[in-house]
Design an enzyme around this catalytic site. Structure first.
Site, PDB file in Angstrom:
ATOM      1  N   LYS A   1      51.926  68.847  24.579  1.00  0.00           N
ATOM      2  CA  LYS A   1      52.772  69.862  23.962  1.00  0.00           C
ATOM      3  C   LYS A   1      53.209  70.895  24.997  1.00  0.00           C
ATOM      4  O   LYS A   1      54.359  71.296  25.044  1.00  0.00           O
ATOM      5  CB  LYS A   1      52.031  70.538  22.797  1.00  0.00           C
ATOM      6  CG  LYS A   1      52.006  69.642  21.570  1.00  0.00           C
ATOM      7  CD  LYS A   1      51.029  70.070  20.506  1.00  0.00           C
ATOM      8  CE  LYS A   1      50.996  68.986  19.411  1.00  0.00           C
ATOM      9  NZ  LYS A   1      49.893  69.140  18.469  1.00  0.00           N
TER      10      LYS A   1
ATOM     11  N   GLN B   1      45.748  73.494  16.812  1.00  0.00           N
ATOM     12  CA  GLN B   1      45.492  72.051  16.840  1.00  0.00           C
ATOM     13  C   GLN B   1      44.392  71.682  15.840  1.00  0.00           C
ATOM     14  O   GLN B   1      43.300  72.251  15.885  1.00  0.00           O
ATOM     15  CB  GLN B   1      45.098  71.620  18.265  1.00  0.00           C
ATOM     16  CG  GLN B   1      44.923  70.135  18.450  1.00  0.00           C
ATOM     17  CD  GLN B   1      46.235  69.355  18.284  1.00  0.00           C
ATOM     18  OE1 GLN B   1      47.282  69.751  18.780  1.00  0.00           O
ATOM     19  NE2 GLN B   1      46.175  68.251  17.559  1.00  0.00           N
TER      20      GLN B   1
ATOM     21  N   ASP C   1      54.616  74.089  12.769  1.00  0.00           N
ATOM     22  CA  ASP C   1      54.095  72.814  12.259  1.00  0.00           C
ATOM     23  C   ASP C   1      54.525  72.603  10.804  1.00  0.00           C
ATOM     24  O   ASP C   1      54.374  71.520  10.258  1.00  0.00           O
ATOM     25  CB  ASP C   1      52.557  72.839  12.298  1.00  0.00           C
ATOM     26  CG  ASP C   1      51.995  71.951  13.390  1.00  0.00           C
ATOM     27  OD1 ASP C   1      52.713  71.034  13.831  1.00  0.00           O
ATOM     28  OD2 ASP C   1      50.837  72.172  13.790  1.00  0.00           O
TER      29      ASP C   1
END
Ligand code: NDP
Length: 284
Positions: free
Chosen positions: A53, A97, A120
């Site tokens: 990422k 995460q 997200d």
């Protein structure tokens, strides 16, 4: 023989478009889109995702911050970091995460992220917006699948779409996006009866169950488009999807490989969402 949908190539193309848009944005506003990535603990797979990422951020010209916190991090410490990033003007996207270590309350952390920075799209506010079709961010993996279909010229409207898997991060939002694209959508899960028969109705089959090589020829209607979201490790360490590629490829019209299909698109959508958030922050 199916056409292979090359997720790497499509992803590269989209990332170069994002990089060009980012350069333009920086020129016009003097601001650089910023993404903060938080990882707690030392799960090696998560560490690889986080590294990828941050690499993608560099590739498209974003500013990025990485927080690698020890396993012993408390709920209060993690919440304090999220609060700090919520208030930080340099940061347009915050990604925590998952999975978090067991002692941490994942739901509370996801709720803590400012929905405007929830790149997200896991916050219930953004999930709700997806349900009503009025969204800013799309969840990364399902949106990546939609881009693959679109860029491969695959029509969704009026097609029988079968999504196997009903998780909050893949199956459910995937079904919603296909519905919004006017597909006729069926969602299957572990209690579905006659799964193979339902799958054989699909013009577009999305496999997202996390079981290596599960979908063989008997699940596929000849000429179907087969999208394999699964990412599983075989005993020999090799990465494999949910679809038995060797069996299905000769029957399908289009198929995504694993690796190199859906995987690269997920991070690309994350970059897209961060740029959208940065643009919104200047308009706000
Ligand atoms: P989850 O484990 O959260 O959900 C799996 C879903 O599959 C559940 O809804 C479950 O049903 C269903 N399922 C499991 N076994 C069967 C079966 N035998 N028949 C029918 N349905 C079944 O997984 P995720 O959605 O998070 O991920 C799915 C896969 O996608 C994984 O391999 C994951 O690694 C991969 N993935 C890939 C990403 C990428 O970037 N390419 C990103 C995210 C995930 P039930 O609800 O009834 O239990």
């Amino acid at each position: 023989m199916a056409k292979i949908i090359d997720g790497k190539a499509i992803s590269k193309q989209i990332r170069s478009e994002i990089a060009a848009e980012t350069a333009e944005f920086i020129k016009n506003t003097g601001r650089t889109p910023g993404l903060a990535v938080i990882i707690v603990g030392t799960d090696p797979a998560s560490q690889v995702y986080v590294r990828n990422k941050r690499k993608a951020c560099e590739e498209v010209g974003f500013y990025s911050e990485g927080y690698e916190l020890p396993e012993s991090t408390t709920q209060a410490e993690l919440e304090a970091l999220v609060d700090k990033l919520n208030a930080d003007e340099k940061i347009n996207g915050i990604l925590v995460q998952l999975p978090l270590p067991k002692h941490l309350d994942e739901t509370a952390i996801l709720l803590r992220i400012n929905p405007q920075k929830d790149v997200d799209a896991f916050h219930p506010y953004n999930v709700g917006k997806i349900m009503i079709g009025n969204y800013k961010f799309l969840p990364c993996t399902p949106a990546g699948v939609m881009s693959l279909l679109e860029r491969s010229g695959i029509e969704i409207s009026g097609k029988e779409c079968v999504v196997v898997g009903r998780s909050n991060i893949v199956g459910k939002p995937q079904a919603m996006l296909l519905l919004q694209a006017n597909g006729t959508v069926t969602i299957c899960h572990s209690r579905t009866k006659d799964l193979a028969e339902v799958c054989r109705r699909a013009d577009i089959l999305i496999a997202a169950i996390g079981k290596a090589d599960f979908f063989g020829a008997e699940y596929i209607k000849p000429g179907a488009v087969v999208i394999d979201v699964g990412m599983n490790r075989r005993a020999d360490g090799k990465l494999t999807g949910d679809v038995n590629f060797e069996e299905v490829e000769p029957i399908a019209s289009y198929i995504t490989p694993v690796p190199g299909g859906v995987g690269p698109m997920t991070i690309t959508t994350l970059m897209k969402n961060t740029l959208i958030s940065a643009k919104e922050s200047v308009n706000a």
